[in-house]
Design a protein around this motif. Structure first.
Motif, PDB file in Angstrom:
ATOM      1  N   VAL A 126       0.857  -1.195   0.000  1.00 54.62           N
ATOM      2  CA  VAL A 126       0.000   0.000   0.000  1.00 54.62           C
ATOM      3  C   VAL A 126       0.891   1.242   0.000  1.00 54.62           C
ATOM      4  N   ASP A 127       0.615   2.167  -0.916  1.00 55.21           N
ATOM      5  CA  ASP A 127       1.397   3.411  -0.952  1.00 55.21           C
ATOM      6  C   ASP A 127       0.830   4.434   0.028  1.00 55.21           C
ATOM      7  N   GLY A 128       1.727   5.086   0.748  1.00 55.75           N
ATOM      8  CA  GLY A 128       1.334   6.234   1.587  1.00 55.75           C
ATOM      9  C   GLY A 128       0.316   5.915   2.673  1.00 55.75           C
ATOM     10  N   ALA A 129       0.409   4.712   3.246  1.00 51.06           N
ATOM     11  CA  ALA A 129      -0.574   4.332   4.279  1.00 51.06           C
ATOM     12  C   ALA A 129      -0.441   5.229   5.518  1.00 51.06           C
ATOM     13  N   HIS A 130      -1.586   5.484   6.156  1.00 51.08           N
ATOM     14  CA  HIS A 130      -1.590   6.123   7.479  1.00 51.08           C
ATOM     15  C   HIS A 130      -1.752   4.995   8.490  1.00 51.08           C
ATOM     16  N   VAL A 131      -0.895   4.951   9.478  1.00 49.71           N
ATOM     17  CA  VAL A 131      -1.019   3.901  10.495  1.00 49.71           C
ATOM     18  C   VAL A 131      -0.991   4.519  11.883  1.00 49.71           C
ATOM     19  N   GLN A 146      12.290   2.614  21.217  1.00 47.84           N
ATOM     20  CA  GLN A 146      12.601   2.445  19.788  1.00 47.84           C
ATOM     21  C   GLN A 146      11.703   3.300  18.895  1.00 47.84           C
ATOM     22  N   LEU A 147      10.882   4.116  19.521  1.00 47.32           N
ATOM     23  CA  LEU A 147       9.907   4.871  18.731  1.00 47.32           C
ATOM     24  C   LEU A 147      10.579   5.735  17.664  1.00 47.32           C
ATOM     25  N   ASP A 148      11.655   6.394  18.048  1.00 45.98           N
ATOM     26  CA  ASP A 148      12.322   7.286  17.102  1.00 45.98           C
ATOM     27  C   ASP A 148      12.817   6.498  15.876  1.00 45.98           C
ATOM     28  N   ASP A 149      13.438   5.352  16.109  1.00 46.90           N
ATOM     29  CA  ASP A 149      13.922   4.510  14.988  1.00 46.90           C
ATOM     30  C   ASP A 149      12.769   4.099  14.094  1.00 46.90           C
ATOM     31  N   VAL A 150      11.658   3.744  14.722  1.00 47.33           N
ATOM     32  CA  VAL A 150      10.512   3.268  13.954  1.00 47.33           C
ATOM     33  C   VAL A 150       9.924   4.417  13.127  1.00 47.33           C
ATOM     34  N   LEU A 151       9.952   5.627  13.690  1.00 49.81           N
ATOM     35  CA  LEU A 151       9.454   6.780  12.929  1.00 49.81           C
ATOM     36  C   LEU A 151      10.335   7.023  11.693  1.00 49.81           C
ATOM     37  N   GLN A 152      11.610   6.843  11.873  1.00 48.07           N
ATOM     38  CA  GLN A 152      12.514   7.023  10.720  1.00 48.07           C
ATOM     39  C   GLN A 152      12.246   5.948   9.671  1.00 48.07           C
ATOM     40  N   ALA A 153      12.003   4.732  10.144  1.00 52.24           N
ATOM     41  CA  ALA A 153      11.690   3.644   9.195  1.00 52.24           C
ATOM     42  C   ALA A 153      10.388   3.970   8.462  1.00 52.24           C
ATOM     43  N   ALA A 154       9.388   4.477   9.197  1.00 51.23           N
ATOM     44  CA  ALA A 154       8.108   4.834   8.564  1.00 51.23           C
ATOM     45  C   ALA A 154       8.344   5.887   7.485  1.00 51.23           C
ATOM     46  N   ASP A 155       9.181   6.867   7.774  1.00 50.37           N
ATOM     47  CA  ASP A 155       9.512   7.911   6.784  1.00 50.37           C
ATOM     48  C   ASP A 155      10.109   7.283   5.527  1.00 50.37           C
ATOM     49  N   ARG A 156      11.038   6.384   5.751  1.00 57.49           N
ATOM     50  CA  ARG A 156      11.703   5.754   4.585  1.00 57.49           C
ATOM     51  C   ARG A 156      10.685   5.019   3.721  1.00 57.49           C
ATOM     52  N   HIS A 157       9.672   4.457   4.364  1.00 52.87           N
ATOM     53  CA  HIS A 157       8.652   3.691   3.625  1.00 52.87           C
ATOM     54  C   HIS A 157       7.498   4.570   3.139  1.00 52.87           C
TER      55      HIS A 157
END
Ligand code: LLP
Length: 424
Positions: free
Chosen positions: A136-141, A172-183
């Motif tokens: 899915v492109d650009g999903a909001h989660v 780990q929230l910050d890392d996960v936010l960066q991963a979300a950005d990358r995706h």
């Protein structure tokens, strides 16, 4: 005074319908739900923007439908629960999302359903973000955060802290936010659920953990969810939860966040037990009465295949006897209540660790009904076919009328998907 002060040891009816009539309608054992109790619980949560029912507590379609008609949205934790939500009449998409898939993993089937219906996902692991982004492109989660602490009525229902598999570890929230950005995935909300059957003391700590986590995410946040976990007074004297105070705490949190972000923040609550536990009764029939040394036993026709909470958690459920002679008073004696299964743990009066205990219950005879109360949450849904026992029937009483909302399984149902390999 708590609601539980009113548990009585003798009962003749459930929601105005004679228990014997209910037993005749569907046979025993049978789960009976009182719609009015669920509606009354729901009314107490009216201040929250969204009440999202954790259907895992009691997933009968008629119960989901009843709550849907009361304005409740729904949580789904599996492909099966997504299927139930759709079958109960929920739209797949909307704002707020009518159905949210909350889990720590996608299995193949649930990911397919999420993609097919465009469902909102509440991710409990970083891996889910990447797996969703592939499809899915650009999903909001939303992200389910483990705030580093948890609490439940049993260690088995504690869903926070380092021993829990649930959620994304707060550090780990910050890392996960960066991963979300990358995706290219947008984090539009946060969710915390620290355990089931917890208490106000622990629940209250969640709001401030939420506030810090939401600040880290920042302005993309439009929703916060307080999760479920509200306790039920199972025993006389257990306190009733102060919903108004709880709401005030969370409302203050979301107001501060909203002011900081410059837009309103929606406040969700995700109860299961609170809505259904006290509405449900497991009606059983006493089939044998015997004595083992010091101990008297009532053996009923329901076992842990019908209600697993005592064997799993040593959970306490109030019990009552339906007097055949209409007696309003009977002397009591200490009795152990067990079921029909070929396993010694099949005891409804036990403590955590499997220690058999007894209960002061009215003197009763074979053929009388014994009602296990406060059984509407995590009762029927945790039923199994152990000992090839069919799943019990379920009856919903709404506006004074009983409806069979699940018929009892038959032996044919049990055997339907089995086969013996052909031999030549
Ligand atoms: N939200 C999430 C993410 C959950 O995991 C749960 C429950 C709830 C909400 C609803 O929690 P409640 O409001 O019902 O406390 N079988 C156990 C309870 C397991 C609860 C699992 N998750 C029992 O019989 O006590």
């Amino acid at each position: 005074m708590s609601a539980s002060d009113s548990y009585s040891l003798l009962r003749t009816d459930i929601a105005g319908i004679d228990v014997r009539e209910l037993a005749d309608l569907a046979g025993t054992p049978v789960y009976v739900y009182d719609a009015a109790v669920m509606q009354a619980r729901l009314a107490k949560l009216a201040a929250f923007d969204v009440v999202r029912y954790a259907q895992k507590a009691c997933a009968n379609l008629a119960v989901i439908d009843l709550l849907r008609r009361g304005g409740v949205l729904v949580d789904a934790v599996s492909a099966g629960e997504i299927g139930r939500a759709l079958a109960a009449g929920y739209q797949a998409q909307g704002d707020p999302p009518p159905i949210v898939y909350t889990a720590d993993i996608f299995d193949a089937e649930s990911l397919d359903l999420v993609v097919q219906h465009g469902l909102h996902v509440n991710c409990g692991s970083a891996d889910m973000i990447g797996q969703l982004a592939e499809r899915v492109d650009g999903a909001h989660v939303t992200l389910r955060i483990n705030p580093g602490f948890g609490h439940g009525h049993s260690q088995k229902t504690n869903t926070g802290g380092p021993q829990s598999k649930h959620g994304i570890w707060h550090e780990q929230l910050d890392d996960v936010l960066q991963a979300a950005d990358r995706h290219g995935v947008i984090v539009s909300g946060l969710h915390m659920h620290i355990g089931s059957g917890t208490d106000m003391e622990h629940l209250s700590q969640v709001a401030s953990a939420m506030e810090s986590a939401a600040r880290l995410v920042g302005r993309t946040i439009t929703t916060i969810s307080a999760g479920g976990g509200l306790p039920t007074p199972y025993q006389a004297g257990d306190p009733e939860v102060d919903i108004d105070r709880y709401y005030e705490l969370w409302n203050a949190t979301r107001t501060r966040l909203g002011e900081e972000f410059g837009h309103p923040v929606r406040l969700e609550i995700e109860p299961g037990r609170y809505l259904t536990a006290e509405a449900g009764y497991l009606v059983t029939e006493i089939r044998a009465i015997k004595r083992m040394g010091e101990n008297a036993f009532y053996l009923v026709d329901a076992g842990f295949n019908d209600l697993a909470r005592p064997i799993l958690y040593g959970a306490y459920h109030p019990m009552s006897i339906v007097p055949r002679d209409g007696a309003t008073d009977r002397s009591t004696h200490e009795v152990v209540v067990g079921g029909p299964l070929c396993e010694s743990g099949d005891i409804f009066t036990q403590e955590e660790g499997g220690f058999v205990s007894s209960r002061a219950l009215p003197i009763a005879s074979v053929g009388e009904y014994l009602v296990i109360e406060c059984a509407g949450a995590y009762g029927a849904v945790m039923g199994s076919n152990y000992n090839s026992k069919p799943l019990a029937a379920e009856v919903l009483i709404e506006q004074g009328a009983p409806h069979v909302v699940r018929r009892r399984q038959t032996v044919e149902d049990l055997l339907r998907n089995e086969s013996v390999p052909a031999r030549d």
